[in-house]
Design a protein around this motif. Structure first.
Motif, PDB file in Angstrom:
ATOM      1  N   TYR A  93       0.831  -1.200   0.000  1.00  0.00           N
ATOM      2  CA  TYR A  93       0.000   0.000   0.000  1.00  0.00           C
ATOM      3  C   TYR A  93       0.867   1.251   0.000  1.00  0.00           C
ATOM      4  CZ  TYR A  93      -4.730  -1.826   0.412  1.00  0.00           C
ATOM      5  OH  TYR A  93      -5.943  -2.408   0.151  1.00  0.00           O
ATOM      6  N   LEU A 106       0.424   1.992  -3.998  1.00  0.00           N
ATOM      7  CA  LEU A 106      -0.839   2.734  -4.142  1.00  0.00           C
ATOM      8  C   LEU A 106      -0.623   4.137  -4.714  1.00  0.00           C
ATOM      9  CD1 LEU A 106      -3.895   2.897  -3.896  1.00  0.00           C
ATOM     10  CD2 LEU A 106      -3.607   3.519  -1.487  1.00  0.00           C
ATOM     11  N   THR A 125      -2.627   5.585  -7.848  1.00  0.00           N
ATOM     12  CA  THR A 125      -3.420   6.797  -7.662  1.00  0.00           C
ATOM     13  C   THR A 125      -3.081   7.822  -8.745  1.00  0.00           C
ATOM     14  OG1 THR A 125      -3.560   6.413  -5.291  1.00  0.00           O
ATOM     15  CG2 THR A 125      -3.996   8.648  -6.052  1.00  0.00           C
ATOM     16  N   GLN A 139      -9.459   9.712  -6.048  1.00  0.00           N
ATOM     17  CA  GLN A 139      -8.707   8.994  -5.024  1.00  0.00           C
ATOM     18  C   GLN A 139      -9.425   7.702  -4.622  1.00  0.00           C
ATOM     19  OE1 GLN A 139      -5.669   9.682  -3.653  1.00  0.00           O
ATOM     20  NE2 GLN A 139      -5.818   7.840  -2.410  1.00  0.00           N
ATOM     21  N   GLN A 140     -10.735   7.793  -4.398  1.00  0.00           N
ATOM     22  CA  GLN A 140     -11.502   6.611  -3.991  1.00  0.00           C
ATOM     23  C   GLN A 140     -11.476   5.545  -5.091  1.00  0.00           C
ATOM     24  OE1 GLN A 140     -13.058   6.260  -0.852  1.00  0.00           O
ATOM     25  NE2 GLN A 140     -13.205   4.137  -1.477  1.00  0.00           N
ATOM     26  N   GLU A 195      -8.146   3.738  -4.872  1.00  0.00           N
ATOM     27  CA  GLU A 195      -8.108   2.815  -3.741  1.00  0.00           C
ATOM     28  C   GLU A 195      -8.923   1.560  -4.037  1.00  0.00           C
ATOM     29  OE1 GLU A 195      -9.415   5.146  -0.394  1.00  0.00           O
ATOM     30  OE2 GLU A 195      -7.622   6.411  -0.462  1.00  0.00           O
ATOM     31  N   GLN A 234      -7.466  -2.232  -4.395  1.00  0.00           N
ATOM     32  CA  GLN A 234      -8.048  -3.297  -3.578  1.00  0.00           C
ATOM     33  C   GLN A 234      -8.519  -4.457  -4.448  1.00  0.00           C
ATOM     34  OE1 GLN A 234      -8.337  -3.061  -0.180  1.00  0.00           O
ATOM     35  NE2 GLN A 234      -9.149  -5.099  -0.051  1.00  0.00           N
ATOM     36  N   TYR A 285     -13.089   4.896   3.072  1.00  0.00           N
ATOM     37  CA  TYR A 285     -12.304   4.233   4.110  1.00  0.00           C
ATOM     38  C   TYR A 285     -12.211   5.104   5.361  1.00  0.00           C
ATOM     39  CZ  TYR A 285     -11.008   0.546   0.890  1.00  0.00           C
ATOM     40  OH  TYR A 285     -11.046  -0.528   0.038  1.00  0.00           O
ATOM     41  N   GLU A 290      -6.832   4.100   7.969  1.00  0.00           N
ATOM     42  CA  GLU A 290      -7.443   3.649   6.719  1.00  0.00           C
ATOM     43  C   GLU A 290      -6.771   2.377   6.212  1.00  0.00           C
ATOM     44  OE1 GLU A 290      -8.175   6.558   3.644  1.00  0.00           O
ATOM     45  OE2 GLU A 290      -8.538   8.109   5.152  1.00  0.00           O
ATOM     46  N   THR A 291      -5.485   2.241   6.483  1.00  0.00           N
ATOM     47  CA  THR A 291      -4.778   1.024   6.070  1.00  0.00           C
ATOM     48  C   THR A 291      -5.364  -0.190   6.769  1.00  0.00           C
ATOM     49  OG1 THR A 291      -2.749   2.278   5.692  1.00  0.00           O
ATOM     50  CG2 THR A 291      -2.516  -0.095   5.947  1.00  0.00           C
ATOM     51  N   ARG A 343      -8.635  -0.930   5.090  1.00  0.00           N
ATOM     52  CA  ARG A 343      -8.425  -1.588   3.794  1.00  0.00           C
ATOM     53  C   ARG A 343      -8.073  -3.060   3.983  1.00  0.00           C
ATOM     54  NH1 ARG A 343      -5.497   3.084   2.715  1.00  0.00           N
ATOM     55  NH2 ARG A 343      -6.605   4.471   1.324  1.00  0.00           N
TER      56      ARG A 343
END
Length: 186
Positions: A22, A26, A30, A40-41, A44, A48, A144, A156-157, A160
């Motif tokens: 991540y 990530l 991104t 951004q969402q 993510e 995932q 998140y 948030e990690t 996730r």
């Protein structure tokens, strides 16, 4: 690191290595998604999905990555995002009114979809209360950050990772169900 070690870490839900992925990968995904009409969402979610897809494929049939794991993961993310964009393209539709036609094949497909949905719901009910809560929020596109605040996670990690583990558990339950193979083949 050997690509197989990353895949094994995903299968075994190794938090340390998943955190490293991540942190390191990530941001690249991104940047790509943001440069290609996403947010951004979206990035993510794509990241995932890519991790879950790799894990599921590797569990079903182990494979070998000949390039670096990071390059392979990025390619999977790019392909997922491109598919997502293609599915959102506007479609030209015919504005004329069509009468519904009885089609036994459509009826059979509807029945099959209902059976698949029933299997999903039954397996979902077998999850822990925490997994049900986190997946319901995730499936409802809750961010998140909101999942962290609603469920009291540390970051948030962590959220996730929890989503990843719960989705993997749900996938495992579905695949182990005796009805899965029959529904998959139809």
């Amino acid at each position: 690191m050997d690509p197989t070690k990353y895949l094994d870490a995903l299968v075994n839900a190794d938090s340390k290595i998943i955190d490293q992925l991540y942190d390191k990968e990530l941001p690249k995904v991104t940047r790509f998604v943001l440069q290609n009409n996403g947010g951004q969402q979206d990035a993510e979610d794509i990241f995932q999905k890519a991790l879950l897809q790799l894990t599921t494929r590797y569990v079903a049939e182990p494979f070998e990555i000949k390039s670096s794991f990071e390059a392979y993961l990025f390619t999977v993310c790019k392909n997922l995002w491109r598919r997502e964009l293609n599915s959102k393209k506007p479609r030209v539709t015919n504005a004329t009114h069509l009468e519904p036609v009885y089609d036994p094949e459509d009826l059979a497909l509807s029945a099959m979809e209902q059976k698949r949905w029933d299997l999903f719901k039954a397996c979902f009910e077998l999850l822990s209360e925490n997994c049900k809560a986190v997946l319901q929020l995730f499936f409802n596109k809750v961010s998140y950050a909101d999942i962290v605040s609603r469920l009291g996670y540390n970051s948030e990690t962590v959220a996730r990772q929890r989503v990843f583990k719960c989705k993997a558990k749900l996938t495992e339950l579905v695949k182990k169900d005796r009805d899965f193979k029959a529904l998959k083949e139809l």
